[in-house]
Design a protein around this motif. Structure first.
Motif, PDB file in Angstrom:
ATOM      1  N   LYS A 263      91.805  36.021  52.248  1.00 21.04           N
ATOM      2  CA  LYS A 263      90.602  36.846  52.299  1.00 21.04           C
ATOM      3  C   LYS A 263      90.612  37.770  53.507  1.00 21.04           C
ATOM      4  O   LYS A 263      90.329  38.965  53.397  1.00 21.04           O
ATOM      5  CB  LYS A 263      89.358  35.952  52.336  1.00 21.04           C
ATOM      6  CG  LYS A 263      89.016  35.288  51.014  1.00 21.04           C
ATOM      7  CD  LYS A 263      87.719  34.505  51.146  1.00 21.04           C
ATOM      8  CE  LYS A 263      87.340  33.856  49.816  1.00 21.04           C
ATOM      9  NZ  LYS A 263      86.075  33.093  49.930  1.00 21.04           N
ATOM     10  N   ASP A 289      83.094  38.100  50.512  1.00 17.14           N
ATOM     11  CA  ASP A 289      82.370  37.387  51.559  1.00 17.14           C
ATOM     12  C   ASP A 289      82.899  37.896  52.897  1.00 17.14           C
ATOM     13  O   ASP A 289      84.025  37.599  53.288  1.00 17.14           O
ATOM     14  CB  ASP A 289      82.607  35.880  51.425  1.00 17.14           C
ATOM     15  CG  ASP A 289      81.815  35.076  52.448  1.00 17.14           C
ATOM     16  OD1 ASP A 289      81.121  35.704  53.285  1.00 17.14           O
ATOM     17  OD2 ASP A 289      81.889  33.836  52.417  1.00 17.14           O
ATOM     18  N   GLN A 291      81.918  37.283  55.970  1.00 20.52           N
ATOM     19  CA  GLN A 291      81.984  36.247  57.003  1.00 20.52           C
ATOM     20  C   GLN A 291      81.979  36.860  58.401  1.00 20.52           C
ATOM     21  O   GLN A 291      81.097  37.633  58.750  1.00 20.52           O
ATOM     22  CB  GLN A 291      83.216  35.360  56.763  1.00 20.52           C
ATOM     23  CG  GLN A 291      83.131  34.566  55.468  1.00 20.52           C
ATOM     24  CD  GLN A 291      84.292  33.620  55.275  1.00 20.52           C
ATOM     25  OE1 GLN A 291      85.210  33.551  56.087  1.00 20.52           O
ATOM     26  NE2 GLN A 291      84.261  32.871  54.186  1.00 20.52           N
ATOM     27  N   CYS A 314      78.163  40.958  47.148  1.00 20.03           N
ATOM     28  CA  CYS A 314      78.817  40.572  48.397  1.00 20.03           C
ATOM     29  C   CYS A 314      77.892  39.658  49.204  1.00 20.03           C
ATOM     30  O   CYS A 314      76.680  39.620  48.974  1.00 20.03           O
ATOM     31  CB  CYS A 314      79.181  41.809  49.221  1.00 20.03           C
ATOM     32  SG  CYS A 314      80.413  42.876  48.432  1.00 20.03           S
ATOM     33  N   THR A 315      78.464  38.931  50.152  1.00 24.55           N
ATOM     34  CA  THR A 315      77.679  38.021  50.987  1.00 24.55           C
ATOM     35  C   THR A 315      77.999  38.241  52.458  1.00 24.55           C
ATOM     36  O   THR A 315      79.042  38.799  52.806  1.00 24.55           O
ATOM     37  CB  THR A 315      77.971  36.553  50.621  1.00 24.55           C
ATOM     38  OG1 THR A 315      79.370  36.292  50.797  1.00 24.55           O
ATOM     39  CG2 THR A 315      77.599  36.266  49.181  1.00 24.55           C
ATOM     40  N   ASN A 316      77.061  37.784  53.304  1.00 26.14           N
ATOM     41  CA  ASN A 316      77.216  37.865  54.762  1.00 26.14           C
ATOM     42  C   ASN A 316      77.446  39.304  55.221  1.00 26.14           C
ATOM     43  O   ASN A 316      78.440  39.627  55.871  1.00 26.14           O
ATOM     44  CB  ASN A 316      78.362  36.967  55.235  1.00 26.14           C
ATOM     45  CG  ASN A 316      78.076  35.495  54.990  1.00 26.14           C
ATOM     46  OD1 ASN A 316      76.991  35.010  55.311  1.00 26.14           O
ATOM     47  ND2 ASN A 316      79.026  34.798  54.393  1.00 26.14           N
ATOM     48  N   CYS A 336      73.420  41.515  46.387  1.00 26.23           N
ATOM     49  CA  CYS A 336      74.048  40.938  47.573  1.00 26.23           C
ATOM     50  C   CYS A 336      73.104  39.919  48.221  1.00 26.23           C
ATOM     51  O   CYS A 336      71.876  40.025  48.100  1.00 26.23           O
ATOM     52  CB  CYS A 336      74.401  42.031  48.582  1.00 26.23           C
ATOM     53  SG  CYS A 336      75.648  43.204  47.991  1.00 26.23           S
ATOM     54  N   HIS A 338      72.424  37.232  51.852  1.00 23.23           N
ATOM     55  CA  HIS A 338      72.663  37.044  53.284  1.00 23.23           C
ATOM     56  C   HIS A 338      72.918  38.387  53.966  1.00 23.23           C
ATOM     57  O   HIS A 338      73.965  38.621  54.568  1.00 23.23           O
ATOM     58  CB  HIS A 338      73.844  36.091  53.527  1.00 23.23           C
ATOM     59  CG  HIS A 338      73.643  34.728  52.942  1.00 23.23           C
ATOM     60  ND1 HIS A 338      74.699  33.915  52.583  1.00 23.23           N
ATOM     61  CD2 HIS A 338      72.512  34.043  52.622  1.00 23.23           C
ATOM     62  CE1 HIS A 338      74.225  32.785  52.084  1.00 23.23           C
ATOM     63  NE2 HIS A 338      72.905  32.839  52.094  1.00 23.23           N
TER      64      HIS A 338
END
Length: 385
Positions: A263, A289, A291, A314-316, A336, A338
């Motif tokens: 990733k 993600d 992160q 998508c996240t974070n 999305c 977070h």
């Protein structure tokens, strides 16, 4: 009273009943009856409508035969309707293989339509069951068909054997645009693709672990769309960054089966593309993600020509630092989770004009001088829609 004696106004009303998508074949047939009917019917259907008929029509085997006979009749009448055809869409179903003349009909159509630029082949769910006993459906073109520039192949199944697609690619010397769905790597397909000077490539729901080998020769690539690939993409993106200096559009949706071992390498490679492809104007990312990789911050900082950014599922999402150099005017945030508060605070302060967002909390957008003008779309005040 003979129908030939009917006034033009009445014939126009009669022909109007055929001027629907499902009946335009009938209107095309009417136009070949005589010169009078040809002139009258063409008031109902223009060249653009006929072009749409051949591309948007669901061309099953019986329609292929009918289309072929109509175009041959048009040629005999010196009307040359085939020359206005720019795109042809073929629906390959299990019935395709029951008639051995289907490929002959299609080959005749393509020989008459000398201006075809786009060929779209779409397969039904069960086509491969019949294909195992029949000639591959791709063997439909005369050798080296010189006009086709855009090839779209949409499957619903994966086959690990070469069913003729490689030969089809090789027969198109002017191929510039390639869109493939559910098409896995065949033994010689990589070599065939690498030999083409492609400008636009879209690969979806496929497995192409050696796709980066093709990229080495695609120095003129303008847009790349990779969605739901069933293998890691970091090697592909590294090669894009090294080779494709003319890239203007990058779309990447991470597949659920692509694994998670690389990733960070994938995101680092995407940042390399943004850094090196100085003409890149639009980036669309999905299923990522972020992160702690600070990928978004780097994209916004290094994207010198970037004017549009899209994030889907998508996240974070966060931007640790203030944005000072970004020229992005359009941003899309859909489905999305977070999303950091400071992301909105900083992205809205960076000269944004258009926002597409389907989240719940929109107060921050409203407080920053944006007005909702349709659905999930927002535009900064004092900018015309």
């Amino acid at each position: 009273m003979s129908i030939q004696l009917l006034p033009t106004e009445l014939l126009l009303q009669i022909f109007a009943y055929c001027n629907q998508r499902s009946f335009k074949y009938d209107l095309f047939s009417i136009s070949l009856v005589c010169k009078q009917w040809h002139c009258i019917s063409r008031r109902q259907v223009d060249n653009t409508s006929l072009q749409e008929l051949f591309y948007y029509g669901n061309h099953t085997p019986c329609q292929i035969e009918r289309m072929c006979s109509l175009l041959e009749e048009s040629r005999k009448l010196l009307l040359n309707d085939a020359h206005i055809i720019k795109s042809i869409r073929i629906h390959v179903c299990d019935d395709w293989f029951r008639n051995i003349h289907n490929q002959t009909y299609l080959s005749k159509i393509l020989s008459l339509a000398q201006n075809v630029k786009t060929l779209k082949i779409q397969f039904s769910d069960r086509w491969y069951l019949a294909a195992t006993k029949c000639e591959p459906p791709y063997n439909i073109l005369p050798p080296c068909y010189h006009t086709i520039e855009n090839l779209i192949v949409l499957k619903h199944t994966h086959r690990l054997v070469d069913d003729g697609l490689t030969d089809l690619v090789r027969s198109l010397p002017k191929l510039k645009w390639l869109d493939m769905c559910s098409t896995d790597q065949y033994p010689d397909l990589v070599l065939a693709l690498a030999d083409r000077d492609l400008h636009h490539v879209s690969i979806r729901e496929s497995k192409f672990p050696e796709l980066h080998e093709c990229i080495r020769n695609w120095s003129n690539l303008r847009s790349l769309s990779v969605r739901d690939l069933r293998n890691e993409c970091h090697a592909l993106f590294v090669q894009v960054a090294e080779t494709c200096n003319h890239l203007t559009i990058l779309e990447f949706t991470r597949g659920c089966n692509s694994g998670g071992l690389h990733k960070q390498q994938e995101q680092d490679a995407i940042v390399q593309i943004v850094q090196r492809c100085i003409l890149l104007k639009r980036v669309s990312l999905g299923g990522i993600d972020f992160q702690e990789y600070q990928t978004l911050e780097k994209i916004l900082y290094h994207g010198r020509a970037l004017i549009s950014l899209s994030l889907t599922q998508c996240t974070n999402i966060s931007i640790p630092k203030e944005i000072t150099e970004s020229k992005i005017h359009n941003i899309c945030i859909m489905d999305c989770i977070h999303i950091d508060y400071w992301f909105w605070n900083r992205i809205l302060s960076a000269g944004m004009i258009n926002i597409l967002y389907n989240g719940i909390d929109v107060s921050e957008i409203e407080n920053r001088g944006f007005t909702r003008y349709s659905g999930c779309s927002w535009r900064r005040n004092n900018f015309p829609i």
